[in-house]
Design a protein around this motif. Structure first.
Motif, PDB file in Angstrom:
ATOM      1  N   VAL A 101       0.702  -1.210  -0.033  1.00 51.38           N
ATOM      2  CA  VAL A 101       0.024  -0.052  -0.124  1.00 51.38           C
ATOM      3  C   VAL A 101       1.102   1.118   0.092  1.00 51.38           C
ATOM      4  CG1 VAL A 101      -1.797   1.281   1.316  1.00 51.38           C
ATOM      5  CG2 VAL A 101      -1.903  -1.133   1.172  1.00 51.38           C
ATOM      6  N   ILE A 102       1.965   1.219   0.695  1.00 52.56           N
ATOM      7  CA  ILE A 102       2.859   2.417   0.758  1.00 52.56           C
ATOM      8  C   ILE A 102       3.360   2.624  -0.556  1.00 52.56           C
ATOM      9  CG2 ILE A 102       4.926   3.228   1.742  1.00 52.56           C
ATOM     10  CD1 ILE A 102       4.292   1.850   4.271  1.00 52.56           C
ATOM     11  N   GLY A 103       4.026   1.570  -1.208  1.00 53.57           N
ATOM     12  CA  GLY A 103       4.503   1.521  -2.481  1.00 53.57           C
ATOM     13  C   GLY A 103       3.335   2.110  -3.390  1.00 53.57           C
ATOM     14  N   VAL A 104       2.079   1.639  -3.537  1.00 53.70           N
ATOM     15  CA  VAL A 104       1.313   2.295  -4.562  1.00 53.70           C
ATOM     16  C   VAL A 104       1.043   3.728  -4.258  1.00 53.70           C
ATOM     17  CG1 VAL A 104      -1.139   2.147  -4.948  1.00 53.70           C
ATOM     18  CG2 VAL A 104       0.090  -0.175  -4.722  1.00 53.70           C
ATOM     19  N   ILE A 105       0.959   4.175  -2.816  1.00 52.89           N
ATOM     20  CA  ILE A 105       0.722   5.657  -2.865  1.00 52.89           C
ATOM     21  C   ILE A 105       2.162   6.426  -3.527  1.00 52.89           C
ATOM     22  CG2 ILE A 105       0.616   7.482  -1.049  1.00 52.89           C
ATOM     23  CD1 ILE A 105      -0.948   5.374   0.828  1.00 52.89           C
ATOM     24  N   GLY A 106       3.262   5.931  -2.984  1.00 48.90           N
ATOM     25  CA  GLY A 106       4.516   6.425  -3.500  1.00 48.90           C
ATOM     26  C   GLY A 106       4.615   6.326  -5.108  1.00 48.90           C
ATOM     27  N   ASN A 107       3.726   5.315  -5.695  1.00 46.51           N
ATOM     28  CA  ASN A 107       3.777   5.077  -7.131  1.00 46.51           C
ATOM     29  C   ASN A 107       2.979   6.540  -7.701  1.00 46.51           C
ATOM     30  OD1 ASN A 107       4.766   3.084  -9.276  1.00 46.51           O
ATOM     31  ND2 ASN A 107       2.740   3.725  -9.863  1.00 46.51           N
ATOM     32  N   CYS A 108       2.140   7.124  -6.998  1.00 42.33           N
ATOM     33  CA  CYS A 108       1.430   8.237  -7.572  1.00 42.33           C
ATOM     34  C   CYS A 108       2.144   9.265  -7.639  1.00 42.33           C
ATOM     35  CB  CYS A 108       0.324   8.368  -6.387  1.00 42.33           C
ATOM     36  SG  CYS A 108      -1.070   7.289  -6.134  1.00 42.33           S
ATOM     37  N   PHE A 109       3.410   9.387  -7.220  1.00 41.46           N
ATOM     38  CA  PHE A 109       3.959  10.468  -7.089  1.00 41.46           C
ATOM     39  C   PHE A 109       5.493  10.010  -8.190  1.00 41.46           C
ATOM     40  CE2 PHE A 109       2.377  11.220  -3.034  1.00 41.46           C
ATOM     41  CZ  PHE A 109       2.349  12.639  -2.994  1.00 41.46           C
ATOM     42  N   PHE A 110       5.844   8.986  -7.936  1.00 42.98           N
ATOM     43  CA  PHE A 110       7.218   8.488  -8.766  1.00 42.98           C
ATOM     44  C   PHE A 110       6.694   7.238  -9.366  1.00 42.98           C
ATOM     45  CE2 PHE A 110      11.562   6.567  -8.230  1.00 42.98           C
ATOM     46  CZ  PHE A 110      11.938   7.048  -9.640  1.00 42.98           C
TER      47      PHE A 110
END
Length: 412
Positions: free
Chosen positions: A110-119
């Motif tokens: 989940v943290i990765g998906v949120i981060g993927n929204c930016f990068f």
């Protein structure tokens, strides 16, 4: 060489700090490479005419031959090591940590998906998937794990995909060989974080998955490094890393020499017939020569990463140098927070909805220097944060989510 004499308890503490410092060192290369790639973001402007052409050229050489793929390899290997440390620590307490770790990976995803929204190239969601695989690989013996890692590094998945494609190849090849067209969103939609996030989670996600699990196969190298990190943990390498300094030096020179020999072999191989872009474009026939050279190149980069890590460890053991390298320890302890902040800052800096109109015009030297500045600021913040708090912000949330209970954050 002046070294540090430590008691058993101090040696144990030093072992932990060298791992954290090494993680911080790995993230230096990560941010510098991402800065040079402008975090994969095109803001609609192009760099101005170079102000430092010779320095630009030197930095480009450094990025291609020292940074790219090497530092992120260290970061990945340390993830596998951390997995072992958590499992081993729980086992010593008589706790089966497997289910808890699977839940921990779900949170990381989940943290990765949120981060993927930016990068778009945020790697944490991929790490979470591989972390789940590691739970099932954990019971295997070391020789089996090394065999699996070796097959991954030798490009076995790439070879299997090539063979499969040749068997089932149809008349549709001419259609699938055309690269997917990029949606002209930037021309039709107003630049915004929402539109950028949508693109990162759709079109760019396809490219990311192709890069990780297609012919290029970056993801398989990462999984191999996870496995090697697990094996390193089982061998208790870091438990006696401070007392076996001669071993570390021998290993460093062994890795450095091996990397140099493979690099020399690669330089002797004619590169003209080998179109490496084929690895990223579906539908093309991949020759055996290209498969072999790509595998050799992957192995060389992994070995180079090992030389970098061992070189850092050797320097860390020298008292006069190690006291300066130890400044990276807080940064590494907050590795999750700092990694995610790198991607968020990168989005703000280079996106059209952020400051891309300004920083998008900066040249190679300027963005490289900017990466160093951001890294230095993160070091300072990490140092002062951990003076008052036990964990970094994301580390605290991740730990609290893992145990489904708010963990103490502020130091007593």
């Amino acid at each position: 060489m002046q070294t540090i004499n430590l008691s058993n308890e101090a040696t144990k503490t030093r072992r932990i700090t060298v791992i954290d410092a090494l993680r911080g060192f790995a993230l230096l290369g990560v941010i510098l490479m991402h800065m040079l790639q402008r975090f994969g973001i095109f803001s609609g402007v192009r760099p101005d005419e170079s102000l430092f052409p010779m320095l630009d050229e030197a930095i480009q050489w450094l990025s291609q031959n020292v940074i790219m793929g090497r530092f992120i390899n260290i970061f990945a290997c340390l993830f596998g090591l951390s997995f072992f440390i958590q499992m081993d620590s729980a086992a010593k307490k008589g706790i089966d940590f497997r289910k808890r770790f699977l839940w921990r990976m779900a949170i990381l995803f989940v943290i990765g998906v949120i981060g993927n929204c930016f990068f778009t190239a945020d790697i944490l969601s991929i790490y979470a998937v591989f972390g789940i695989i590691m739970v099932f690989l954990f019971p295997l013996k070391n020789w089996i794990l090394i065999l699996i890692a070796s097959l991954l590094l030798l490009g076995a998945p790439r070879a299997l995909m090539t063979g499969y494609d040749r068997i089932v190849k149809t008349e549709q090849v001419s259609e699938t060989s055309q690269p997917a067209r990029r949606p002209a969103m930037s021309n039709t939609a107003k630049p915004s974080f929402i539109n950028s996030a949508k693109e990162n989670l759709t079109f760019k996600l396809q490219g990311k998955l192709n890069y990780q699990f297609g012919m290029y196969g970056r993801g398989y190298i990462t999984l191999a490094l996870f496995i090697l990190g697990l094996v390193i943990g089982r061998l208790r390498f870091f438990e006696d890393v401070q007392t076996k300094q001669k071993r570390n030096i021998i290993l460093f020179f062994g890795f450095a020499l091996s990397s140099a020999v493979i690099s020399l072999i690669l330089n002797l191989i004619p590169q003209e017939p080998l179109n490496f872009r084929m690895l990223m474009t579906p539908g093309f026939d991949i020759s055996f020569a290209l498969l072999a050279v790509t595998a050799l190149n992957d192995i060389q980069i992994v070995i180079f990463s090992g030389a970098l890590a061992l070189g850092f460890i050797v320097l860390y053991q020298i008292k006069s140098i190690g006291k300066y390298l130890d400044v990276l320890t807080p940064y590494g302890r907050m590795g999750l927070t700092n990694y995610e902040m790198q991607g968020i800052l990168g989005a703000f800096i280079f996106s059209a909805w952020g400051f891309g109109a300004i920083f998008g015009t900066w040249g190679t030297t300027e963005v490289f220097a900017l990466g160093l500045v951001v890294y230095a600021i993160q070091i300072i913040i990490s140092h002062y944060w951990l003076k008052k708090f036990r964990y970094g912000p994301l580390e605290w949330l991740w730990r609290s989510g893992t145990y489904l209970k708010w963990q103490p954050l502020r130091k007593a």
